[in-house]
Write a protein that holds these residues in place. Structure first.
Motif, PDB file in Angstrom:
ATOM      1  N   UNK A 106      46.090 -15.822  14.701  1.00  0.00           N
ATOM      2  CA  UNK A 106      45.682 -14.418  14.778  1.00  0.00           C
ATOM      3  C   UNK A 106      45.784 -13.741  13.419  1.00  0.00           C
ATOM      4  N   UNK A 107      46.827 -14.062  12.669  1.00  0.00           N
ATOM      5  CA  UNK A 107      46.951 -13.537  11.306  1.00  0.00           C
ATOM      6  C   UNK A 107      45.765 -13.996  10.449  1.00  0.00           C
ATOM      7  N   UNK A 108      45.419 -15.279  10.573  1.00  0.00           N
ATOM      8  CA  UNK A 108      44.308 -15.814   9.788  1.00  0.00           C
ATOM      9  C   UNK A 108      42.994 -15.141  10.172  1.00  0.00           C
ATOM     10  N   UNK A 109      42.783 -14.947  11.458  1.00  0.00           N
ATOM     11  CA  UNK A 109      41.550 -14.307  11.916  1.00  0.00           C
ATOM     12  C   UNK A 109      41.428 -12.894  11.371  1.00  0.00           C
ATOM     13  N   UNK A 110      42.520 -12.139  11.435  1.00  0.00           N
ATOM     14  CA  UNK A 110      42.497 -10.759  10.945  1.00  0.00           C
ATOM     15  C   UNK A 110      42.303 -10.710   9.436  1.00  0.00           C
ATOM     16  N   UNK A 111      42.900 -11.652   8.713  1.00  0.00           N
ATOM     17  CA  UNK A 111      42.788 -11.660   7.255  1.00  0.00           C
ATOM     18  C   UNK A 111      41.404 -12.104   6.804  1.00  0.00           C
ATOM     19  N   UNK A 112      40.780 -12.996   7.562  1.00  0.00           N
ATOM     20  CA  UNK A 112      39.471 -13.522   7.174  1.00  0.00           C
ATOM     21  C   UNK A 112      38.373 -12.485   7.330  1.00  0.00           C
ATOM     22  N   UNK A 113      38.487 -11.649   8.359  1.00  0.00           N
ATOM     23  CA  UNK A 113      37.483 -10.597   8.597  1.00  0.00           C
ATOM     24  C   UNK A 113      38.198  -9.252   8.649  1.00  0.00           C
ATOM     25  N   UNK A 114      38.163  -8.476   7.556  1.00  0.00           N
ATOM     26  CA  UNK A 114      38.912  -7.220   7.494  1.00  0.00           C
ATOM     27  C   UNK A 114      38.434  -6.144   8.472  1.00  0.00           C
ATOM     28  N   UNK A 115      37.300  -6.366   9.140  1.00  0.00           N
ATOM     29  CA  UNK A 115      36.786  -5.349  10.053  1.00  0.00           C
ATOM     30  C   UNK A 115      36.998  -5.710  11.519  1.00  0.00           C
ATOM     31  N   UNK A 116      37.386  -6.940  11.802  1.00  0.00           N
ATOM     32  CA  UNK A 116      37.474  -7.355  13.199  1.00  0.00           C
ATOM     33  C   UNK A 116      38.662  -6.714  13.912  1.00  0.00           C
ATOM     34  N   UNK A 117      38.468  -6.415  15.192  1.00  0.00           N
ATOM     35  CA  UNK A 117      39.526  -5.859  16.026  1.00  0.00           C
ATOM     36  C   UNK A 117      40.080  -6.884  17.016  1.00  0.00           C
ATOM     37  N   UNK A 118      39.305  -7.923  17.295  1.00  0.00           N
ATOM     38  CA  UNK A 118      39.653  -8.846  18.373  1.00  0.00           C
ATOM     39  C   UNK A 118      41.039  -9.476  18.238  1.00  0.00           C
ATOM     40  N   UNK A 119      41.401 -10.054  17.074  1.00  0.00           N
ATOM     41  CA  UNK A 119      42.723 -10.684  17.002  1.00  0.00           C
ATOM     42  C   UNK A 119      43.863  -9.687  17.142  1.00  0.00           C
ATOM     43  N   UNK A 120      43.622  -8.442  16.768  1.00  0.00           N
ATOM     44  CA  UNK A 120      44.678  -7.434  16.855  1.00  0.00           C
ATOM     45  C   UNK A 120      44.904  -7.006  18.304  1.00  0.00           C
TER      46      UNK A 120
END
Length: 260
Positions: A106-120
């Motif tokens: 989840x950290x990687x997903x959020x860091x890879x796409x700075x606009x995504x809300x899904x992993x948060x």
């Protein structure tokens, strides 16, 4: 992750190349050699398809395989983290290694796409798995992104799941954090009217059912109704809140409007 959509279109080039090897490429040795090359090519295609079919059929492992195969994909990392959380919930046990891996994905997903809300939003399920509070960084980053990030098409579904967690007592965020999440989404100028109304109604019901704040719930429900007075479900929600506020005549009026 969705290359199976290309399988049917790939048949055309495969047939064309096979025909070329057998008929249209006399410069490639003898006819027997061309048949051998063709058979080898088809065998490789079949083997690759068999391997991918086995991976597709691995319900729990496919997302992890894709995350390893696409380390720079935010969506692949999110799916891996989400699947690990789902696996622990399905087993009704908290595996420390799987938990750490889920957080890392989840950290990687959020860091890879700075606009995504899904992993948060998915990170909010970590408490249900571990019984421990959701790591603060996920909550704080969610509030920041909700204020300005382009909302995904599934934003309403994300808030519905968030609301269900709160009502079912599976998520125990502090009151100020929950309010900050709702307020951040409502402050985002990119959130359209339809999504705003749904977020407002969820916010109103949270204030009513979880916090017992009838006055705040009524203000939010009336605000949602003013934005779209044609939706029958808003009449039903207003009726519920009016009943809680002991305003029975207003509740009856909106019940009648909902039935029209």
């Amino acid at each position: 992750m969705f290359e199976h959509r290309n399988y049917l279109p790939m048949l055309g080039p495969i047939f064309a190349l096979t025909y070329y090897l057998i008929v249209g490429a006399p410069m490639i040795g003898s006819r027997r050699l061309r048949w051998a090359l063709c058979a080898t090519f088809l065998a490789v295609c079949a083997a690759a398809t068999t391997v991918r079919a086995a991976q597709f059929g691995d319900y729990w492992g496919f997302a992890l395989h894709e995350a390893r195969r696409n380390p720079n994909s935010s969506r692949a990392a999110h799916e891996a983290g989400r699947m690990l959380i789902a696996l622990m919930l399905d087993r009704k046990t908290m595996d420390p290694k799987l938990f750490v891996d889920a957080v890392d994905y989840l950290d990687r997903s959020a860091a890879t796409d700075p606009a995504t809300l899904n992993p948060l939003f998915t990170a909010l399920f970590l408490e249900e798995v571990s019984g421990e509070p959701v790591p603060r960084r996920f909550v704080e980053e969610l509030v920041v992104r909700l204020r300005s990030a382009p909302p995904p098409n599934a934003l309403n579904s994300l808030f519905v799941a968030f609301f269900r967690q709160l009502v079912d007592n599976k998520l125990h965020l502090p009151r100020e954090d929950v309010i900050a999440i709702f307020e951040a989404a409502l402050a985002n100028p990119l959130v359209g009217p339809g999504k705003r109304v749904d977020i407002l109604t969820g916010y109103a019901l949270y204030r009513l059912y979880v916090l017992g704040e009838v006055a705040a719930a009524l203000e939010l429900a009336e605000r949602a109704y003013r934005e779209n007075p044609t939706r029958a479900d808003l009449d039903m929600i207003l009726a519920i809140v009016y009943l809680a506020a002991d305003r029975r005549q207003d509740a009856i009026r909106h019940l009648m409007l909902a039935e029209q």
